[in-house]
Motif scaffolding. Structure first.
Motif, PDB file in Angstrom:
ATOM      1  N   LEU A 197      36.762  56.963  24.405  1.00  0.00           N
ATOM      2  CA  LEU A 197      36.774  57.605  25.449  1.00  0.00           C
ATOM      3  C   LEU A 197      36.319  56.930  26.627  1.00  0.00           C
ATOM      4  CD1 LEU A 197      35.975  61.325  24.979  1.00  0.00           C
ATOM      5  CD2 LEU A 197      38.180  60.372  25.260  1.00  0.00           C
ATOM      6  N   ARG A 198      35.322  55.942  26.559  1.00  0.00           N
ATOM      7  CA  ARG A 198      34.820  55.317  27.492  1.00  0.00           C
ATOM      8  C   ARG A 198      35.443  54.074  27.896  1.00  0.00           C
ATOM      9  NH1 ARG A 198      31.856  58.668  25.417  1.00  0.00           N
ATOM     10  NH2 ARG A 198      29.918  59.659  26.162  1.00  0.00           N
ATOM     11  N   GLU A 199      36.547  53.584  26.764  1.00  0.00           N
ATOM     12  CA  GLU A 199      37.136  52.448  26.905  1.00  0.00           C
ATOM     13  C   GLU A 199      38.549  52.764  27.529  1.00  0.00           C
ATOM     14  OE1 GLU A 199      37.273  50.789  22.937  1.00  0.00           O
ATOM     15  OE2 GLU A 199      35.341  50.445  22.911  1.00  0.00           O
ATOM     16  N   ILE A 200      38.813  53.985  27.840  1.00  0.00           N
ATOM     17  CA  ILE A 200      40.395  54.203  28.310  1.00  0.00           C
ATOM     18  C   ILE A 200      40.076  54.612  29.755  1.00  0.00           C
ATOM     19  CG2 ILE A 200      42.387  55.882  28.089  1.00  0.00           C
ATOM     20  CD1 ILE A 200      41.379  56.146  25.155  1.00  0.00           C
ATOM     21  N   SER A 201      41.136  54.118  30.520  1.00  0.00           N
ATOM     22  CA  SER A 201      41.047  54.463  32.149  1.00  0.00           C
ATOM     23  C   SER A 201      41.782  55.767  32.287  1.00  0.00           C
ATOM     24  CB  SER A 201      41.843  53.280  32.830  1.00  0.00           C
ATOM     25  OG  SER A 201      42.875  53.114  32.304  1.00  0.00           O
ATOM     26  N   SER A 202      41.569  56.527  33.267  1.00  0.00           N
ATOM     27  CA  SER A 202      42.151  57.840  33.545  1.00  0.00           C
ATOM     28  C   SER A 202      43.405  57.461  34.050  1.00  0.00           C
ATOM     29  CB  SER A 202      41.172  58.631  34.223  1.00  0.00           C
ATOM     30  OG  SER A 202      41.244  58.258  35.619  1.00  0.00           O
ATOM     31  N   PRO A 203      44.493  58.523  34.174  1.00  0.00           N
ATOM     32  CA  PRO A 203      45.728  58.481  34.824  1.00  0.00           C
ATOM     33  C   PRO A 203      45.462  58.142  36.298  1.00  0.00           C
ATOM     34  CG  PRO A 203      45.698  60.434  33.331  1.00  0.00           C
ATOM     35  CD  PRO A 203      44.307  59.893  33.382  1.00  0.00           C
ATOM     36  N   LEU A 204      44.415  58.626  37.225  1.00  0.00           N
ATOM     37  CA  LEU A 204      43.993  58.416  38.370  1.00  0.00           C
ATOM     38  C   LEU A 204      43.720  56.937  38.638  1.00  0.00           C
ATOM     39  CD1 LEU A 204      43.640  59.133  41.176  1.00  0.00           C
ATOM     40  CD2 LEU A 204      41.300  60.088  40.616  1.00  0.00           C
ATOM     41  N   GLU A 205      42.976  56.296  37.645  1.00  0.00           N
ATOM     42  CA  GLU A 205      42.713  54.923  37.661  1.00  0.00           C
ATOM     43  C   GLU A 205      43.777  54.168  37.454  1.00  0.00           C
ATOM     44  OE1 GLU A 205      38.030  55.343  36.075  1.00  0.00           O
ATOM     45  OE2 GLU A 205      39.526  55.327  34.719  1.00  0.00           O
ATOM     46  N   ASP A 206      44.663  54.575  36.719  1.00  0.00           N
ATOM     47  CA  ASP A 206      46.002  53.808  36.413  1.00  0.00           C
ATOM     48  C   ASP A 206      46.763  53.709  37.921  1.00  0.00           C
ATOM     49  OD1 ASP A 206      44.914  53.106  33.767  1.00  0.00           O
ATOM     50  OD2 ASP A 206      46.411  54.685  32.994  1.00  0.00           O
ATOM     51  N   VAL A 207      47.020  54.817  38.226  1.00  0.00           N
ATOM     52  CA  VAL A 207      47.628  54.961  39.643  1.00  0.00           C
ATOM     53  C   VAL A 207      46.965  54.129  40.733  1.00  0.00           C
ATOM     54  CG1 VAL A 207      48.260  56.523  41.338  1.00  0.00           C
ATOM     55  CG2 VAL A 207      48.625  57.290  39.113  1.00  0.00           C
ATOM     56  N   GLU A 208      45.566  54.054  40.710  1.00  0.00           N
ATOM     57  CA  GLU A 208      44.899  53.652  41.780  1.00  0.00           C
ATOM     58  C   GLU A 208      45.129  51.874  41.643  1.00  0.00           C
ATOM     59  OE1 GLU A 208      43.335  54.404  44.722  1.00  0.00           O
ATOM     60  OE2 GLU A 208      44.401  56.285  44.178  1.00  0.00           O
ATOM     61  N   ALA A 209      44.937  51.473  40.358  1.00  0.00           N
ATOM     62  CA  ALA A 209      45.285  49.930  40.017  1.00  0.00           C
ATOM     63  C   ALA A 209      46.665  49.730  40.402  1.00  0.00           C
ATOM     64  CB  ALA A 209      45.068  49.860  38.576  1.00  0.00           C
ATOM     65  N   ALA A 210      47.752  50.392  40.110  1.00  0.00           N
ATOM     66  CA  ALA A 210      48.994  50.047  40.457  1.00  0.00           C
ATOM     67  C   ALA A 210      49.324  50.130  41.821  1.00  0.00           C
ATOM     68  CB  ALA A 210      49.916  50.986  39.538  1.00  0.00           C
ATOM     69  N   VAL A 211      48.694  50.893  42.832  1.00  0.00           N
ATOM     70  CA  VAL A 211      48.908  51.022  44.027  1.00  0.00           C
ATOM     71  C   VAL A 211      48.229  49.856  44.840  1.00  0.00           C
ATOM     72  CG1 VAL A 211      48.785  52.659  46.123  1.00  0.00           C
ATOM     73  CG2 VAL A 211      49.557  53.349  44.142  1.00  0.00           C
ATOM     74  N   THR A 212      46.763  49.825  44.427  1.00  0.00           N
ATOM     75  CA  THR A 212      46.027  48.966  45.064  1.00  0.00           C
ATOM     76  C   THR A 212      45.893  47.506  44.673  1.00  0.00           C
ATOM     77  OG1 THR A 212      43.954  49.509  43.889  1.00  0.00           O
ATOM     78  CG2 THR A 212      44.425  50.787  45.804  1.00  0.00           C
ATOM     79  N   GLY A 213      46.319  47.299  43.416  1.00  0.00           N
ATOM     80  CA  GLY A 213      46.447  45.963  42.781  1.00  0.00           C
ATOM     81  C   GLY A 213      44.908  45.820  42.271  1.00  0.00           C
ATOM     82  N   LYS A 214      44.134  46.883  42.450  1.00  0.00           N
ATOM     83  CA  LYS A 214      42.645  46.318  41.861  1.00  0.00           C
ATOM     84  C   LYS A 214      42.813  47.084  40.562  1.00  0.00           C
ATOM     85  CE  LYS A 214      40.360  46.973  46.282  1.00  0.00           C
ATOM     86  NZ  LYS A 214      39.644  47.904  46.971  1.00  0.00           N
ATOM     87  N   LYS A 215      42.038  46.094  39.614  1.00  0.00           N
ATOM     88  CA  LYS A 215      41.896  46.604  38.385  1.00  0.00           C
ATOM     89  C   LYS A 215      40.517  47.687  37.995  1.00  0.00           C
ATOM     90  CE  LYS A 215      40.685  44.459  33.685  1.00  0.00           C
ATOM     91  NZ  LYS A 215      40.354  43.187  33.032  1.00  0.00           N
ATOM     92  N   PRO A 216      41.062  48.868  37.216  1.00  0.00           N
ATOM     93  CA  PRO A 216      40.045  49.710  37.195  1.00  0.00           C
ATOM     94  C   PRO A 216      38.766  49.438  36.296  1.00  0.00           C
ATOM     95  CG  PRO A 216      42.106  50.154  35.827  1.00  0.00           C
ATOM     96  CD  PRO A 216      42.332  49.056  36.515  1.00  0.00           C
ATOM     97  N   GLN A 217      37.717  49.862  36.870  1.00  0.00           N
ATOM     98  CA  GLN A 217      36.395  49.605  36.332  1.00  0.00           C
ATOM     99  C   GLN A 217      36.248  50.472  35.048  1.00  0.00           C
ATOM    100  OE1 GLN A 217      34.280  47.059  37.312  1.00  0.00           O
ATOM    101  NE2 GLN A 217      36.322  46.458  38.299  1.00  0.00           N
ATOM    102  N   PRO A 218      35.628  50.007  33.999  1.00  0.00           N
ATOM    103  CA  PRO A 218      35.355  51.085  32.823  1.00  0.00           C
ATOM    104  C   PRO A 218      34.780  52.321  33.457  1.00  0.00           C
ATOM    105  CG  PRO A 218      34.736  48.620  32.287  1.00  0.00           C
ATOM    106  CD  PRO A 218      35.023  48.686  33.869  1.00  0.00           C
ATOM    107  N   ALA A 219      34.835  53.184  33.049  1.00  0.00           N
ATOM    108  CA  ALA A 219      34.018  54.436  33.199  1.00  0.00           C
ATOM    109  C   ALA A 219      33.122  54.650  32.239  1.00  0.00           C
ATOM    110  CB  ALA A 219      35.019  55.643  33.192  1.00  0.00           C
ATOM    111  N   PHE A 220      31.684  54.891  32.909  1.00  0.00           N
ATOM    112  CA  PHE A 220      30.397  54.882  32.053  1.00  0.00           C
ATOM    113  C   PHE A 220      29.674  56.168  32.416  1.00  0.00           C
ATOM    114  CE2 PHE A 220      31.127  50.311  31.489  1.00  0.00           C
ATOM    115  CZ  PHE A 220      31.242  50.321  30.447  1.00  0.00           C
TER     116      PHE A 220
END
Length: 135
Positions: A112-135
């Motif tokens: 669970l900690r290794e998977i990005s959330s849908p919101l993080e995936d959208v943010e990465a696609a829109v902003t071009g920033k790679k999502p940070q792992p959630a801890f």
């Protein structure tokens, strides 16, 4: 007849005496178990279960058995914990099953900690920033 365990869901089959059943470690089940046995840490829970401490194992069967509802868990526990069914001879079978279920629970938490959330995936696609792992 052997109980069917869905290993993808972290379930493990256990045979105690003549009774076959399935256990699954969930956080809610661990909460009930730790409260029932007055354990303060996961290390204590783990040690007592793997050491086949009779009261801890009995409570774990009641808290972690896979059933549709609490009544179903109570019925499984009543059969398994019958004085004519359970004995120290069941230690090896118990240890194998509970260790498999505990390991599956921990591995699922790590995934669970290794998977990005849908919101993080959208943010990465829109902003071009790679999502940070959630801890």
């Amino acid at each position: 007849m052997t109980a069917f365990a869905n290993e993808l869901r972290g379930e493990a089959a256990v045979t105690i005496g003549k009774e076959n059943f399935v256990v699954a470690v969930t956080f809610a089940g661990l909460m009930r178990l730790s409260q029932a046995i007055s354990a303060r840490t996961m290390d204590e829970v783990y040690q007592r279960l793997l050491g086949f401490e009779p009261f801890a194992v009995s409570c774990a069967i009641r808290c972690l058995a896979v059933a549709d509802d609490d009544e179903g868990r109570a019925e499984i526990a009543a059969r398994v914990l019958s004085g004519k069914n359970i004995s120290a001879a069941d230690q090896s079978s118990w240890r194998t099953g509970i260790e498999k279920a505990l390991t599956a629970h921990i591995e699922a938490g790590n995934k669970l900690r290794e998977i990005s959330s849908p919101l993080e995936d959208v943010e990465a696609a829109v902003t071009g920033k790679k999502p940070q792992p959630a801890f």
